[in-house]
Enzyme design. Structure first.
Site, mmCIF file in Angstrom:
data_model
loop_
_atom_site.group_PDB
_atom_site.id
_atom_site.type_symbol
_atom_site.label_atom_id
_atom_site.label_comp_id
_atom_site.label_asym_id
_atom_site.label_seq_id
_atom_site.Cartn_x
_atom_site.Cartn_y
_atom_site.Cartn_z
ATOM 1 N N LYS A 171 0.897 -1.039 -0.101
ATOM 2 C CA LYS A 171 0.117 -0.017 -0.027
ATOM 3 C C LYS A 171 0.827 1.105 0.171
ATOM 4 C CE LYS A 171 -4.405 -1.848 0.739
ATOM 5 N NZ LYS A 171 -5.219 -1.546 -0.425
ATOM 6 N N LYS B 177 -13.402 -7.121 -6.736
ATOM 7 C CA LYS B 177 -13.814 -7.540 -5.389
ATOM 8 C C LYS B 177 -15.282 -7.877 -5.204
ATOM 9 C CE LYS B 177 -10.802 -4.046 -2.906
ATOM 10 N NZ LYS B 177 -9.619 -5.045 -3.239
HETATM 11 O O1 OSB Z 1 -5.926 -6.849 -3.193
HETATM 12 C C1 OSB Z 1 -5.285 -7.268 -2.461
HETATM 13 O O2 OSB Z 1 -4.071 -7.915 -2.804
HETATM 14 C C2 OSB Z 1 -5.308 -7.400 -0.981
HETATM 15 C C3 OSB Z 1 -6.848 -6.679 -0.465
HETATM 16 C C4 OSB Z 1 -6.695 -5.118 -0.416
HETATM 17 O O3 OSB Z 1 -5.775 -4.605 -0.954
HETATM 18 C C5 OSB Z 1 -7.989 -4.575 0.058
HETATM 19 C C6 OSB Z 1 -8.577 -5.075 0.955
HETATM 20 C C7 OSB Z 1 -9.621 -4.661 1.680
HETATM 21 C C8 OSB Z 1 -10.206 -3.305 1.285
HETATM 22 C C9 OSB Z 1 -9.397 -2.781 -0.014
HETATM 23 C C10 OSB Z 1 -8.510 -3.408 -0.454
HETATM 24 C C11 OSB Z 1 -7.912 -2.592 -1.689
HETATM 25 O O4 OSB Z 1 -7.193 -3.317 -2.599
HETATM 26 O O5 OSB Z 1 -7.684 -1.479 -1.782
HETATM 27 MG MG MG Z 2 -7.128 -1.488 -3.955
#
Ligand code: OSB
Ligand code: MG
Length: 315
Positions: free
Chosen positions: A139, A256
């Site tokens: 991140k 997602k």
């Molecule tokens: O996508 C991944 O590899 C991990 C999960 C992740 O980053 C995530 C998990 C929960 C909420 C938002 C996010 C995101 O992708 O922004």
């Molecule tokens: Mg993301």
């Protein structure tokens, strides 16, 4: 067909609070529901909203569950409104579990491991690497950009020193819409340089560098840099995905499933449009994860690692 409907809420604390450009997250809360048919077969589903991504809130989802009768019909399940996408996923998943033969092979999926923010990444990546991960997500947009790029360069160097020649590591950067245009350009220059010069590392993509309302700027960035971009917040549900696809997005789409809405409509979209997709977690429990992974293995076209390497984030 009618089903007996029950639900309960859950709370799962993170081992370390998760930092993103949206803020700090300490506890994942959601709803587990069950549908029981007249033979006593049970299908479970999970409602794991992510309201900062534009889904309904947990309160909205709870209010919806509370007003339902104890006996619900298939029609109720398939007419949940689009403003409750996490509920659509939860109820349809339970229905699918009851009505399909469920023989989906998940063993071919590759996983992307979610790394901690900040300097912790410099040691933690190796723990995940030793567990078999070859794709990682980090991140960004959480701290000052100069600091983050500095840590990232060190991470790249440490990885290169560790790898032997036949190995390859993929890195994904996720800004959660938190960069300015100038910062996004700086990151993409950094990624392009690494991709042009390092053989053992691939910066697979930069995810959601800018906010949803800067979609046109992200389209321009796709043309100007060679590192691919992925949309995530911009394509959180079917309506948004349809819009971005029609506007000509041809890089990557993060999906997602748990907040996307109806799995049936998601399947329909993916079967009619050949998109380059990455399936990803919203920190749902194993119940939602299994349903989401089944969809991923059915719909994945280019074999990209799924963003479900997140279980180490929980106690
Ligand atoms: O996508 C991944 O590899 C991990 C999960 C992740 O980053 C995530 C998990 C929960 C909420 C938002 C996010 C995101 O992708 O922004
Ligand atoms: Mg993301």
């Amino acid at each position: 067909m009618n089903y007996n409907f029950q639900f309960k809420t859950y709370q799962r604390p993170f081992k370390i609070p998760l930092k993103t450009a949206h803020g700090i997250w300490k506890i994942r809360e959601g709803i587990i529901l069950s549908l029981t048919d007249k033979h006593g077969n049970i299908g479970q589903g999970e409602i794991a909203p992510l309201s900062w991504f534009g889904s309904e809130t947990l309160e909205d989802a709870l209010a919806f569950c509370q007003q339902l009768p104890h006996l619900i019909s298939t029609e109720i399940i398939f007419t949940i409104p689009d403003c409750l996408p996490a509920c659509q996923f939860g109820f349809e998943s339970a229905f699918i579990e009851l009505s399909s033969n469920n023989a989906v092979d998940l063993s071919q999926l590759q996983y992307s491991g979610l790394l901690p923010t900040g300097e912790m990444v410099l040691t933690h990546w190796k723990t995940l690497f030793q567990q078999g991960y070859q794709t990682f997500k980090w991140k960004i947009g959480v701290d000052k950009i100069t600091e983050e790029i500095n840590i990232f360069q060190r991470l790249v160097n440490i990885i290169i020193e560790t790898l032997s020649h036949s190995q390859k590591i993929r890195l994904r950067l996720d800004a959660n819409g938190g960069l300015t245009l100038e910062e996004a350009e700086k990151w993409l220059e950094t990624c392009d340089l690494i991709n042009a010069t390092q053989e053992l590392i691939e910066i697979e993509f930069l995810e959601q560098p800018l906010s949803i309302n800067q979609f046109d700027l992200m389209l321009e960035l796709c043309d100007r840099y060679s590192t691919p971009l992925a949309l995530d917040e911009s394509v959180a549900n079917l309506q948004q995905l349809t819009y971005c696809y029609q506007q000509g997005w041809s890089d990557i789409f993060v999906i997602k499933p748990a907040i996307f809405g109806s799995p049936k409509k998601l399947k329909n979209f993916c079967q009619n449009n050949q998109i380059d997709s990455v399936f990803s977690s919203v920190f749902e429990t194993d119940i939602g994860q299994q349903s989401a992974l089944k969809l991923a293995s059915e719909l994945l076209l280019y074999n990209r690692a799924v963003g479900f390497g997140v279980n180490h984030w929980f106690v």
